[in-house]
Write a protein that holds these residues in place. Structure first.
Motif, short mmCIF file in Angstrom:
data_model
loop_
_atom_site.label_atom_id
_atom_site.label_comp_id
_atom_site.label_asym_id
_atom_site.label_seq_id
_atom_site.Cartn_x
_atom_site.Cartn_y
_atom_site.Cartn_z
N LYS A 319 0.93 -1.12 -0.39
CA LYS A 319 -0.06 -0.23 -0.26
C LYS A 319 0.90 1.30 0.01
O LYS A 319 0.36 2.08 0.07
N ILE A 344 -1.97 -7.45 -6.41
CA ILE A 344 -2.78 -5.61 -6.96
C ILE A 344 -2.91 -5.80 -7.76
O ILE A 344 -3.19 -4.13 -8.90
N LEU A 357 -5.11 -0.33 -6.06
CA LEU A 357 -3.71 0.24 -5.41
C LEU A 357 -2.25 -0.13 -6.88
O LEU A 357 -1.31 -0.06 -7.57
#
Length: 528
Positions: A319, A344, A357
């Motif tokens: 993240k 992601i 993301l």
């Protein structure tokens, strides 16, 4: 009129009022003896004079007095404050920047603190100073210090709460405060600058903002952006830089040289490439089944790029891709490792709205300038589901390399590598045959079991190197190939084809190998 004279005049007026005569305001007075009243007035005036000499107002607390005296203002309330905040993991970098400035401009400057400890959790410095004024503790206090990680096994002492008087870049006196700023959760580290003029405080803050990067504690380190286990850091963990020789990277002959040309070549000739107008930023995708050695290749690159800052993103750390890319630009040369990127960066068609993301990753890769010496290395077990915008667009992934399961020569080399310091007298040909289709992780596990079995077979060997004989290896391979080991083999990347454990009629011997298997040839009965 003096204070003393004013008191006497008021008492005289009161006397006249009591006597019935007009006072200074023209109102009638009452009854009291004039001589007595005048003596009372003189006594009260004398009492006031004594009180003003004996009962002096208490002085400011030390810290506030130090601030006002250094800045040349009557009170700390007359000072202006300019603040800047950084993530808490950059605490050491901030302190280094302030310390470097002090060493150059005021070498003898000493940090001081505030004694009202319970009142430090304030969002802004002015509230903290007001609490200090109410505390009325006049004695000086020392700054607080903390030990902060500056490497995988080392720490460095830094001021965690303190103030220091110095001269700003404009030549005006300033006071710098380093503290935790309770403006959000988790709270960032803050630098507050006090000055008589706002422009002087702003100039000091701007200079520190420019120099914090130059004193960055993670520069040249290998760090992981995730939940930290290192010395209290909340976000960044320092990792040891691996030292993996090329001889320990077992791949098909053409694979490693291609990776080295793409990643190490631009790093070696960075200045010349930049002068020639050739871009330096590059992206590498390593894909293949789990356990084939993708992470091992990454560790090899980390060791080769010894001058680069390495940032590893995995799990919850993914993240932080936005912030990581910005940091990489400032700390170049930088290697950014995004492990299991498919978590992601799966194709947008697989989810209704896509993974936010994914867009952060694409923006991060696009946001790094072409002439920046930044390398993105992405790993995945599922290249087939990756977003096409990631793998097809030039400038993001420039080279995709499949890391396959090892062939026979590779499995033999891996067995020798993972035997460590053990003495191997066994014929490794059976291992090579049994592990066909297995990954490097499976072979590593087989050799670990072989070393352990060697210790068990000769418990009195003490410090002698373990001896892996044919008997030891055969027992390990028997265990590895049994049907009851199927789940473990699948997890480790071993062959899972049920036909691999059954004979021509679907029958297996007691070891789980096809009936008629012969150790001298390691071949099924129809090939003996």
């Amino acid at each position: 009129m003096t204070v003393n004279g004013d008191i006497q005049g008021r008492v005289r007026d009161r006397i006249q009022q009591r006597d019935g005569s007009a006072g200074s305001d023209g109102r009638p007075g009452g009854s009291i003896g004039r001589a007595t009243a005048e003596r009372l007035a003189v006594s009260l005036a004398d009492l006031y004079d004594i009180a003003t000499v004996s009962v002096r107002p208490r002085s400011q607390p030390f810290a506030l007095r130090r601030i006002s005296e250094h800045l040349g203002v009557e009170s700390y309330l007359d000072a202006t404050i300019v603040s800047a905040h950084w993530p808490h993991w950059r605490h050491l970098s901030m302190y280094r920047a302030v310390r470097a400035y002090l060493d150059e401009h005021t070498p003898g400057a000493r940090w001081f603190g505030l004694p009202n400890v319970p009142y430090r959790e304030q969002p802004d410095l002015m509230n903290l100073l007001r609490n200090e004024a109410e505390g009325r503790i006049e004695e000086p206090a020392n700054a607080d210090y903390a030990s902060l990680a500056n490497g995988p096994e080392s720490t460095e002492e830094a001021v965690s709460f303190g103030m220091v008087a110095t001269v700003g870049p404009t030549g005006a006196p300033v006071v710098i405060t380093l503290r935790t700023a309770y403006v959000s959760h988790p709270p960032p580290m803050g630098i507050d600058v006090l000055a008589a003029d706002r422009a002087d405080a702003r100039a000091m803050i701007e200079l520190l903002e420019e120099t914090v990067d130059a004193h960055e504690a993670v520069r040249g380190q290998v760090v992981s952006f995730s939940e930290s286990e290192t010395n209290g850091n909340e976000l960044v963990s320092f990792l040891r830089r691996p030292d993996v020789p090329a001889s320990d990277v077992i791949l098909p002959p053409e694979v490693l040289p291609a990776i080295e040309r793409h990643v190490l070549g631009p790093a070696q000739y960075a200045a010349r490439l930049r002068a020639a107008g050739i871009h330096l930023k590059r992206g590498l995708l390593l894909h293949g089944p789990p356990g084939t050695g993708k992470t091992h290749i990454v560790r090899y690159l980390m060791g080769r790029l010894r001058e680069s800052t390495v940032i590893v993103l995995t799990g919850v750390g993914l993240k932080n891709i936005d912030y990581t890319a910005a940091l990489a630009r400032r700390l170049a040369p930088t290697l950014i490792v995004v492990e299991d990127v498919d978590l992601i960066a799966a194709d947008r068609s697989t989810t209704p709205h896509g993974n936010p993301l994914l867009f952060s990753l694409l923006d991060a890769m696009d946001g790094v300038a072409a002439d920046a010496d930044v390398t993105f290395v992405l790993t995945t077990n599922r290249a087939d589901i990756l977003e096409e915008a990631l793998i097809q667009r030039p400038g993001r992934i420039d080279l995709a390399v499949e890391v396959p399961r090892p062939d026979a020569a590779g499995r033999l080399a891996l067995a020798r590598l993972y035997s460590g310091t053990a003495e191997v007298t066994a014929d490794l040909t059976p291992l090579v045959a049994v592990t066909e289709g297995a990954t490097a992780s499976a072979i590593k596990e087989v050799m670990r079991r072989a070393v352990l079995a060697a210790f068990t077979a000769d418990p009195d060997a003490d410090e002698a190197a373990p001896l892996i004989t044919d008997a030891v290896l055969r027992g390990v391979l028997d265990e590895f190939t049994r049907q009851r080991e199927a789940l473990s083999r699948a997890v480790l990347g071993g062959p899972v084809d049920p036909d691999a454990a059954s004979g021509p009629d679907g029958q297996a011997d007691d070891s789980g190998r096809p009936a008629g298997w012969q150790w001298d040839t390691c071949a099924p009965p129809d090939q003996v």
